[in-house]
Design an enzyme around this catalytic site. Structure first.
Site, PDB file in Angstrom:
ATOM      1  N   ASN A 126     108.138  82.089 140.355  1.00 35.70           N
ATOM      2  CA  ASN A 126     108.882  83.055 141.787  1.00 35.70           C
ATOM      3  C   ASN A 126     110.167  84.093 140.740  1.00 35.70           C
ATOM      4  OD1 ASN A 126     109.896  84.504 143.939  1.00 35.70           O
ATOM      5  ND2 ASN A 126     110.007  82.746 144.952  1.00 35.70           N
ATOM      6  N   TRP A 127     109.986  85.010 140.180  1.00 33.01           N
ATOM      7  CA  TRP A 127     111.106  85.966 139.340  1.00 33.01           C
ATOM      8  C   TRP A 127     111.869  86.315 140.877  1.00 33.01           C
ATOM      9  CZ3 TRP A 127     109.484  89.504 135.288  1.00 33.01           C
ATOM     10  CH2 TRP A 127     109.039  89.009 133.879  1.00 33.01           C
ATOM     11  N   LYS A 128     111.359  86.304 142.231  1.00 34.21           N
ATOM     12  CA  LYS A 128     112.828  86.443 142.719  1.00 34.21           C
ATOM     13  C   LYS A 128     113.315  88.436 142.508  1.00 34.21           C
ATOM     14  CE  LYS A 128     113.596  82.264 144.335  1.00 34.21           C
ATOM     15  NZ  LYS A 128     114.579  80.621 144.745  1.00 34.21           N
TER      16      LYS A 128
ATOM     17  N   GLY B 215     117.255  76.208 143.500  1.00 31.26           N
ATOM     18  CA  GLY B 215     118.548  76.391 143.070  1.00 31.26           C
ATOM     19  C   GLY B 215     119.900  76.001 142.938  1.00 31.26           C
TER      20      GLY B 215
ATOM     21  N   GLU C 102     109.236  73.249 149.531  1.00 30.37           N
ATOM     22  CA  GLU C 102     110.676  73.113 148.521  1.00 30.37           C
ATOM     23  C   GLU C 102     111.382  72.810 149.460  1.00 30.37           C
ATOM     24  OE1 GLU C 102     109.899  76.565 146.230  1.00 30.37           O
ATOM     25  OE2 GLU C 102     109.704  77.518 147.988  1.00 30.37           O
TER      26      GLU C 102
ATOM     27  N   HIS D 259     108.487  82.437 152.510  1.00 32.14           N
ATOM     28  CA  HIS D 259     110.180  81.253 151.562  1.00 32.14           C
ATOM     29  C   HIS D 259     111.284  81.221 152.574  1.00 32.14           C
ATOM     30  CE1 HIS D 259     112.517  80.737 147.985  1.00 32.14           C
ATOM     31  NE2 HIS D 259     111.814  80.797 147.514  1.00 32.14           N
TER      32      HIS D 259
ATOM     33  N   SER E  81     113.867  73.355 142.279  1.00 33.54           N
ATOM     34  CA  SER E  81     114.271  73.020 140.715  1.00 33.54           C
ATOM     35  C   SER E  81     113.727  72.569 139.541  1.00 33.54           C
ATOM     36  CB  SER E  81     116.152  72.008 141.068  1.00 33.54           C
ATOM     37  OG  SER E  81     116.836  73.173 141.626  1.00 33.54           O
TER      38      SER E  81
ATOM     39  N   GLU F  55     113.890  81.490 151.552  1.00 30.72           N
ATOM     40  CA  GLU F  55     115.124  82.402 151.275  1.00 30.72           C
ATOM     41  C   GLU F  55     114.863  83.365 152.379  1.00 30.72           C
ATOM     42  OE1 GLU F  55     115.881  81.437 147.162  1.00 30.72           O
ATOM     43  OE2 GLU F  55     114.504  83.459 147.236  1.00 30.72           O
TER      44      GLU F  55
ATOM     45  N   GLY G  24     110.892  78.694 140.237  1.00 33.18           N
ATOM     46  CA  GLY G  24     112.478  79.475 140.782  1.00 33.18           C
ATOM     47  C   GLY G  24     112.286  80.001 139.076  1.00 33.18           C
ATOM     48  N   GLY G  25     114.170  80.164 139.349  1.00 36.24           N
ATOM     49  CA  GLY G  25     114.439  79.997 137.664  1.00 36.24           C
ATOM     50  C   GLY G  25     113.829  80.040 136.411  1.00 36.24           C
TER      51      GLY G  25
END
Length: 254
Positions: A9-11, A168, A162, A92, A207, A94, A228-229
């Protein structure tokens, strides 16, 4: 045996130049044919990502519940599919926090995805306060029940657990905590949809890194990861794909 699924997920990150990272990711996916690999990129990058990374599943990070209409700034599932997306993330944390999305809205988005031939990754998770209060499983299973789309089936729906406090932050849930939560999710799914629940893939997100992927992906009821990251670069994402492939091989020999 449920196939492992590793979804990035590049967000709100990435541009056309960043798509060069997909080359090595696609190569790794080709070298791990027993693992499904996808990357959810920003909407502006779906079409060029599909053109560049042949064989890699490209997804959307969200879709609207409506198919069309006066919804400025929204992207429908049909639009995402036309651009080449094969899946979408819905619910998600977020989006639930920043855009105030409710369980009902998330459910409608998942149903829109299914109507237009997209697979969906439905996210659920608790806050640190809820976990510390001993309510984590209650919160997550209630969120699942409220967000679960009609017609939920393993051929198009996966569930991503999640924990919000781990996304993150560099913190990660213990393997024992993940096993317990995934077991609770599987049991709740069984009560909601019956026998097909056993074939729905349950992903862990929060993470996930090359360093902790092997332990997480080798755990019971963990069928993959939503990353994610670490999905932004091939150097960090490819080892997670490799860990999933190794876990698959171990599971197949047990």
């Amino acid at each position: 045996m449920r196939r492992k699924l590793i979804a990035g997920n590049w967000k709100m990150n990435g541009n056309l130049a960043a798509l060069a990272e997909l080359d090595a990711i696609a190569d790794a996916a080709a070298e791990s044919p027993g693992v499904d690999v996808g990357v959810a990129v920003p909407a502006t990058l779906i079409a060029p990502a599909v053109s560049r990374a042949l064989g890699l599943m490209i997804g959307a990070q969200d879709v609207a519940a409506a198919d069309s209409g006066p919804h400025t700034g929204c992207i429908s599932a049909a639009m995402a599919r036309e651009a080449g997306a094969r899946f979408t993330i819905v619910g998600h944390s977020e989006r639930r926090a920043d855009q105030g999305e409710t369980d009902a809205e998330v459910k409608a988005k998942a149903e829109a995805a299914q109507r237009h031939g997209l697979e969906a990754i439905l996210c659920v998770g608790e806050t640190l306060a809820q976990r510390d209060a001993g309510a984590a499983e209650e919160v997550v299973t209630a969120q699942l029940a409220g967000s679960l789309p009609a017609g939920a089936a393993p051929d198009w729906l996966a569930i991503a657990y999640e924990p919000i406090w781990a996304i993150g932050t560099g913190r990660v849930a213990s393997v024992g905590d993940v096993i317990a939560m995934h077991a609770a999710i599987r049991a709740k799914l069984a009560r909601l949809i019956g026998a097909p629940a056993n074939d729905v893939r349950l992903l862990y997100g929060g993470s996930v890194t090359a360093e902790n992927a092997a332990g997480l992906l080798g755990a019971a009821n963990v069928d993959g990861a939503l990353v994610g990251g670490a999905s932004l670069t091939a150097a960090k994402f490819v080892p997670i794909i490799s860990a999933a492939d190794a876990a698959r091989l171990v599971n197949n020999t047990q």
